[in-house]
Design an enzyme around this catalytic site. Structure first.
Site, PDB file in Angstrom:
ATOM      1  N   GLU A 152      -4.825  -0.857   8.913  1.00  0.00           N
ATOM      2  CA  GLU A 152      -4.576  -0.675  10.350  1.00  0.00           C
ATOM      3  C   GLU A 152      -3.632   0.503  10.576  1.00  0.00           C
ATOM      4  O   GLU A 152      -2.710   0.460  11.394  1.00  0.00           O
ATOM      5  CB  GLU A 152      -3.996  -1.970  10.959  1.00  0.00           C
ATOM      6  CG  GLU A 152      -4.987  -3.054  11.144  1.00  0.00           C
ATOM      7  CD  GLU A 152      -5.435  -3.685   9.827  1.00  0.00           C
ATOM      8  OE1 GLU A 152      -6.609  -3.527   9.460  1.00  0.00           O
ATOM      9  OE2 GLU A 152      -4.613  -4.324   9.168  1.00  0.00           O
TER      10      GLU A 152
ATOM     11  N   TYR B 130       0.854  -1.180   0.000  1.00  0.00           N
ATOM     12  CA  TYR B 130       0.000   0.000   0.000  1.00  0.00           C
ATOM     13  C   TYR B 130       0.892   1.233   0.000  1.00  0.00           C
ATOM     14  O   TYR B 130       2.097   1.163   0.304  1.00  0.00           O
ATOM     15  CB  TYR B 130      -0.813   0.061   1.291  1.00  0.00           C
ATOM     16  CG  TYR B 130      -2.015  -0.816   1.407  1.00  0.00           C
ATOM     17  CD1 TYR B 130      -3.068  -0.716   0.507  1.00  0.00           C
ATOM     18  CD2 TYR B 130      -2.145  -1.705   2.478  1.00  0.00           C
ATOM     19  CE1 TYR B 130      -4.211  -1.485   0.664  1.00  0.00           C
ATOM     20  CE2 TYR B 130      -3.290  -2.471   2.635  1.00  0.00           C
ATOM     21  CZ  TYR B 130      -4.321  -2.361   1.725  1.00  0.00           C
ATOM     22  OH  TYR B 130      -5.442  -3.103   1.902  1.00  0.00           O
TER      23      TYR B 130
ATOM     24  N   ASN C  16      -9.837   0.712  -2.126  1.00  0.00           N
ATOM     25  CA  ASN C  16      -9.577  -0.523  -1.395  1.00  0.00           C
ATOM     26  C   ASN C  16     -10.853  -1.030  -0.739  1.00  0.00           C
ATOM     27  O   ASN C  16     -11.420  -0.315   0.087  1.00  0.00           O
ATOM     28  CB  ASN C  16      -8.511  -0.281  -0.325  1.00  0.00           C
ATOM     29  CG  ASN C  16      -8.074  -1.560   0.337  1.00  0.00           C
ATOM     30  OD1 ASN C  16      -7.738  -2.523  -0.353  1.00  0.00           O
ATOM     31  ND2 ASN C  16      -8.108  -1.597   1.646  1.00  0.00           N
ATOM     32  N   GLU C  17     -11.267  -2.199  -1.116  1.00  0.00           N
ATOM     33  CA  GLU C  17     -12.487  -2.798  -0.561  1.00  0.00           C
ATOM     34  C   GLU C  17     -13.610  -1.767  -0.545  1.00  0.00           C
ATOM     35  O   GLU C  17     -14.330  -1.634   0.458  1.00  0.00           O
ATOM     36  CB  GLU C  17     -12.206  -3.346   0.843  1.00  0.00           C
ATOM     37  CG  GLU C  17     -11.218  -4.487   0.839  1.00  0.00           C
ATOM     38  CD  GLU C  17     -11.029  -5.132   2.214  1.00  0.00           C
ATOM     39  OE1 GLU C  17     -11.315  -4.470   3.237  1.00  0.00           O
ATOM     40  OE2 GLU C  17     -10.624  -6.303   2.255  1.00  0.00           O
TER      41      GLU C  17
ATOM     42  N   GLU D  26      -5.634 -10.609  -1.125  1.00  0.00           N
ATOM     43  CA  GLU D  26      -5.248 -10.672   0.291  1.00  0.00           C
ATOM     44  C   GLU D  26      -5.585 -12.053   0.822  1.00  0.00           C
ATOM     45  O   GLU D  26      -6.723 -12.307   1.223  1.00  0.00           O
ATOM     46  CB  GLU D  26      -6.006  -9.623   1.131  1.00  0.00           C
ATOM     47  CG  GLU D  26      -5.560  -8.202   0.928  1.00  0.00           C
ATOM     48  CD  GLU D  26      -6.178  -7.239   1.950  1.00  0.00           C
ATOM     49  OE1 GLU D  26      -6.956  -7.687   2.821  1.00  0.00           O
ATOM     50  OE2 GLU D  26      -5.883  -6.030   1.859  1.00  0.00           O
TER      51      GLU D  26
END
Ligand SMILES: *[C@@H]1O[C@H](CO)[C@@H](O)[C@H](O)[C@H]1NC(C)=O
Ligand SMILES: *[C@@H]1O[C@H](CO)[C@@H](O)[C@H](O)[C@H]1NC(C)=O
Ligand SMILES: *[C@@H]1O[C@H](CO)[C@@H](O)[C@H](O)[C@H]1NC(C)=O
Ligand SMILES: *[C@@H]1O[C@H](CO)[C@@H](O)[C@H](O)[C@H]1NC(C)=O
Ligand SMILES: *[C@@H]1O[C@H](CO)[C@@H](O)[C@H](O)[C@H]1NC(C)=O
Ligand SMILES: *[C@@H]1O[C@H](CO)[C@@H](O)[C@H](O)[C@H]1NC(C)=O
Length: 657
Positions: free
Chosen positions: A128, A82, A186-187, A267
C-alpha cells in the site's frame, strides 16, 4: 591411546580458551532449513518464529525502540519489514539512509531489543505504498515492463541491490546480526508476467551479495494457482493467508511447492487496509486469535501482518484498482494502533502466544499519552494561482499537448496545467477527459474562479462557460500510484488530452509545483486583502494555503505529547506540521478523519506551524476558521454511500482483474 590423549589435551585447551574468550569460540551462528524435520534450525536447535510486521518507514525513528519493545513483550521473537526502494532512491543514484530512513539503525535496534529480523527486500513490495515501492523514475522508459527481465528494469534493480544488500550483509545472522531470512520479490505468482528468468536473476543477485548461507524465500497466496508463477527451486516457498482461511488447506498449498521444510505463513492478517470512500476495515479480535491459535498448533511459523501499521506520511500512499487510493493512516486495525497504543487485540494475541512460548518478564511499555492542544486559528494565505511562479522552481514548460508528471521530472504532488479557452462557451460546454486520463484529480478554474473537479474513473466531464481567450487552469493532483496488479505503470498528470466540446485543448503551459520546498523556505505569503466578498460556503473555491500556529502549554508535565489533527468542515487537502508533510486529509470522503501527529514533530522552543493546502473550500466564511488538535483518533467515520467501492474487505481475487 596417544590419539585419545592428544584429543583430551586439545579438549582442555579448547575449554580454557572458551573460558578466556567467552562465546566467540562456541558453535558458529547458523540459521537454516531442516528439510528432514520440517523446521528451521538456529545454531543447530529446532526453531520456530512468531513474528510481527512493522514498517520502519511508517514510524518516526524516535519511536522504533518503543514499538519494537512492545512487540518483544508480546512474546514475538522476530519482526518482519519490507524495504521500499523508492523511499531510499528518490532519484537515480541518490541514496538516502538517514534519519527516518536509517534502515541499518532500525535493524540494530531490533537486535538490541532481542528480536530477529526477516527482511522483505523486493524490489517490488506492494505494501500500500506508491507503486509498490518501485521508483516512479523507472517509467521514464515509457514501455518498461516492470517486474520482468526487461533489461532497463534489471539494470536499475542491479544497481539498487548493489547498494542495499552489501549494507545488510553484516546484519545477517551468520555474521552476528539479527537477519535470519530474506524475501525475494513479493507475491510474484499473483503478477501476470510469470517470468522465471527474472526470479532466477534476483536469486543469483541476492546470493552474489549475501552469500550462500542465508535463507532466501518467496511469499505467495495460499493456492496452487498463486504458487505456480511465484516459486522457483532456489527459493523457499511460503504462503500468506488471514483469519477465515482453511489453515490445513493453506499449508497443503505450501506443501505443493515445498514437500518438506517448515510451514510458514508470511502474512497472517490481523486487520486490513482502508481506501478513501470505503468503510474502515475491522477484523474481530476473536477471529484473529482463533486462527492464530490454529496456525501455532500446527507448529507453523507465522508473521502477523501488521503487528503495527503506522502512518503513510506525505505523498507515499499507493492505490488499488479500480483506482482507489489509500488514506494517510495505515492503522490496519493491528494489535498496536497507528500511534503504537496497546489494544485489546494486543493482549489477546499475547495470551495465545503465551500458550506456545514463554513471554518475557517485565513491564510492557505503556501507551504514549496523547494531548489535546485544542483549536488553532488559521489565516488564509495566497492561493495556488497567486503563488504558481514561486512554487514552480524550474519555471513553466510549454507544449502543444499535455505532458505527464514524469515528462516534467516530478514524482509527487501537484502540477498546474494552464491554457486558454479557444472558443467562447456561452452556454454550458463539456470540459472532458474522454479517455479517463486525469491522474488523478483536477481542480479546474476559469479566469481565477473555481468551476469544478474532474476525477479519475469518477468524473470525466464538467460543464463550463467562459469567453474565448479566458484562462483555464487545471491543477492536477497525484493521489498515489497503483501498488498492486498489472496496472502499476501508473503515469500521473494529464496523461491524455482534455477536450472542450469537440475541440482538443492545446497550447499548454505547465508548472511543476515544489510545495514542500516553498513551505520550508516560508515563501507563501499572506494574501493582500481584497474587496470581493467571500464565496458562498457550499461553492468551490480556489486551492489555497492557510497557516496557523500554537505553542506547547507551560506547566503541563511531559509535553510535547502525541496528538491528532482534525479539520472539521474543511474538505480535502494536505497538511504540513513545522514543514513536515504529514499527509492528506479528506473528511468529506472518509473513513479517516484525524491524522496522527507524533510528538517528535512538535517543538517547545518556538510556535508550532500548521500549514494547510485546502483544495475545495474552507469553512472560514460560515464558521470558525480553525483546525483542531485532539487526543482521540477517528478512523472509522461513515462514508458517503455514493463513493463506496464494491469492496469493503476485498479479497485477493478481486484485485486480480
Ligand atoms: C479444510 O481443508 C481440509 C484439507 O483440504 C479439508 O479436509 C477440510 O474439510 C477443510 N475444512 C473446512 C472446514 O472446509
Ligand atoms: C457568445 O457571446 C458573445 C458575446 O457575449 C458573442 O459575441 C458571440 O457571438 C457568442 N457566441 C456564440 C457561439 O453564441
Ligand atoms: C452538461 O450540460 C448538458 C447539456 O446542457 C447536460 O445534458 C449534461 O448533463 C451536463 N453535464 C454535467 C456533467 O453537468
Ligand atoms: C492529443 O491529441 C493529439 C492530436 O490528436 C495526438 O497526436 C496526441 O497523441 C494526443 N495526446 C495524448 C497524450 O493522447
Ligand atoms: C514557525 O514559523 C516561525 C515563523 O516563520 C518560525 O520563527 C518558527 O521557528 C517556526 N516554528 C518551528 C517549530 O519551526
Ligand atoms: C468507531 O470506532 C469507535 C471505537 O472503536 C466506536 O466506538 C464507534 O462506534 C465507531 N464508529 C462507527 C461509526 O463505526
Amino acid at each position: 591411546m596417544s590419539v585419545l590423549r592428544a584429543g583430551n589435551s586439545l579438549l582442555l585447551l579448547i575449554m580454557m580458551m572458551m573460558m578466556m574468550f567467552g562465546p566467540s569460540l562456541s558453535a558458529p551462528r547458523s540459521f537454516s532449513i531442516d528439510y528432514k524435520n520440517d523446521c528451521f534450525r538456529k545454531d543447530g536447535e529446532e526453531f520456530r518464529y512468531i513474528s510481527g510486521g512493522i514498517h520502519y518507514y511508517r514510524i518516526p525513528r524516535v519511536y522504533w525502540k518503543d514499538r519494537l519493545l512492545k512487540m518483544y513483550m508480546a512474546g514475538l521473537n522476530a519482526v518482519q519489514t519490507y524495504i521500499p526502494w523508492n523511499f531510499h532512491e528518490e532519484s537515480p543514484g541518490q541514496y538516502n539512509f538517514n534519519g527516518d530512513r536509517d534502515l541499518s539503525h532500525f535493524v540494530q535496534v531490533a537486535q538490541d531489543v532481542g528480536l530477529l529480523v526477516i527482511l522483505r527486500v523486493g524490489p517490488y513490495i506492494c505494501t500500500e505504498w506508491d507503486m509498490g515501492g518501485l521508483p516512479a523514475w523507472l517509467l521514464k522508459k515509457k514501455d518498461i515492463v516492470l517486474r520482468t527481465s526487461d533489461p532497463d528494469y534489471i539494470a536499475a534493480v542491479d544497481r539498487w541491490m548493489g547498494k542495499l544488500l552489501p549494507l545488510m550483509k553484516p546484519f545477517l545472522y551468520q555474521n552476528g546480526g539479527p537477519i535470519i531470512s530474506v524475501q525475494v520479490e513479493n507475491e510474484y505468482g499473483s503478477y501476470y508476467a510469470c517470468d522465471f528468468n527474472y526470479l532466477r536473476h534476483l536469486t543469483k543477485l541476492f546470493r552474489f551479495h549475501l552469500g550462500n548461507e542465508v535463507v532466501l524465500f518467496s511469499t505467495d497466496g495460499n493456492g496452487v494457482s498463486y504458487l505456480k508463477c511465484g516459486t522457483i527451486q532456489e527459493l523457499y516457498a511460503t504462503v500468506d493467508f488471514g483469519p477465515g482461511a482453511n489453515v490445513t488447506a493453506s499449508f497443503e498449498a505450501q506443501r505443493y511447492a515445498e514437500p518438506h521444510g517448515p510451514l510458514v505463513n508470511s502474512e497472517f492478517y490481523t486487520g486490513w487496509l482502508d481506501h478513501w470512500g470505503s468503510p474502515h476495515s475491522v477484523i474481530a479480535t476473536a477471529q484473529v486469535v482463533k486462527y492464530l491459535n490454529q496456525i501455532l498448533a500446527t507448529g507453523a511459523n507465522v508473521n502477523m501482518y501488521m503487528f503495527i501499521g503506522g502512518t503513510t506520511f506525505g505523498f507515499w500512499n499507493g492505490a488499488n484498482t479500480p483506482y482507489a487510493p489509500q488514506p494517510t493512516s495505515y492503522d490496519f486495525n493491528a494489535p498496536l494502533s497507528e500511534a503504537g497504543d496497546l489494544t485489546d487485540k494486543y493482549y489477546a494475541i499475547r495470551e495465545v502466544i503465551s500458550m506456545y512460548r514463554k513471554i518475557p518478564d517485565g513491564p510492557i511499555p505503556p501507551t504514549t499519552p496523547k494531548y489535546a492542544y485544542g483549536a488553532v486559528k488559521m489565516r488564509k494565505l495566497q492561493t495556488i494561482l497567486d503563488t504558481v511562479e514561486i512554487l514552480s522552481v524550474s519555471g513553466p514548460v510549454k507544449s502543444m499537448y499535455p505532458l505527464t508528471f514524469l515528462d516534467l521530472h516530478q514524482a509527487f504532488g501537484f502540477v498546474l496545467y494552464r491554457t486558454t479557452l479557444p472558443v467562447a462557451c456561452n452556454t454550458s460546454t463539456p470540459l472532458s477527459s474522454p479517455l479517463n486520463g486525469v491522474h488523478d484529480r483536477a481542480y479546474v478554474s476559469i479566469d481565477g474562479v473555481a468551476v469544478g473537479i474532474l476525477e479519475r474513473n469518477k468524473v470525466l466531464s464538467i460543464n463550463v462557460t467562459g469567453k474565448a481567450g479566458s484562462q483555464l487552469d487545471v491543477l492536477v493532483e497525484n493521489l498515489g500510484r497503483i501498488n498492486y496488479g498489472k496496472d502499476i505503470n501508473d503515469f500521473k498528470g494529464l496523461v491524455t488530452n482534455l477536450t472542450l466540446g469537440k475541440n482538443i485543448l492545446t497550447g499548454w503551459t505547465m508548472y511543476s509545483l515544489s510545495i514542500d520546498d516553498a513551505i520550508k523556505q516560508g515563501l507563501i505569503q499572506e494574501k493582500e486583502p481584497t474587496l470581493s466578498p467571500p464565496p458562498p460556503p457550499a461553492a468551490l473555491s480556489l486551492p489555497a494555503f492557510y497557516r496557523g500556529s500554537f505553542i506547547i502549554p507551560d506547566g503541563v508535565p511531559d509535553l510535547p505529547q502525541d496528538t491528532y489533527i482534525k479539520l472539521p468542515k474543511w474538505r480535502k487537502g494536505q497538511i504540513w506540521i513545522n514543514d513536515f508533510n504529514l499527509g492528506r486529509y479528506w473528511p468529506d470522503r472518509g473513513p479517516q478523519v484525524t491524522l496522527f501527529v507524533p510528538a517528535s514533530l512538535l517543538s517547545t522552543a518556538a510556535p508550532n506551524n500548521v500549514t494547510v493546502l485546502e483544495l475545495e473550500g474552507d469553512p472560514c466564511s460560515s464558521g470558525p476558521c480553525t483546525v483542531e488538535f485532539t487526543d482521540t483518533p477517528i478512523l472509522n467515520a461513515t462514508v458517503p454511500a455514493h463513493y463506496k467501492q464494491r469492496w469493503g474487505l476485498f479479497t485477493r481475487e478481486d484485485l486480480l482483474d
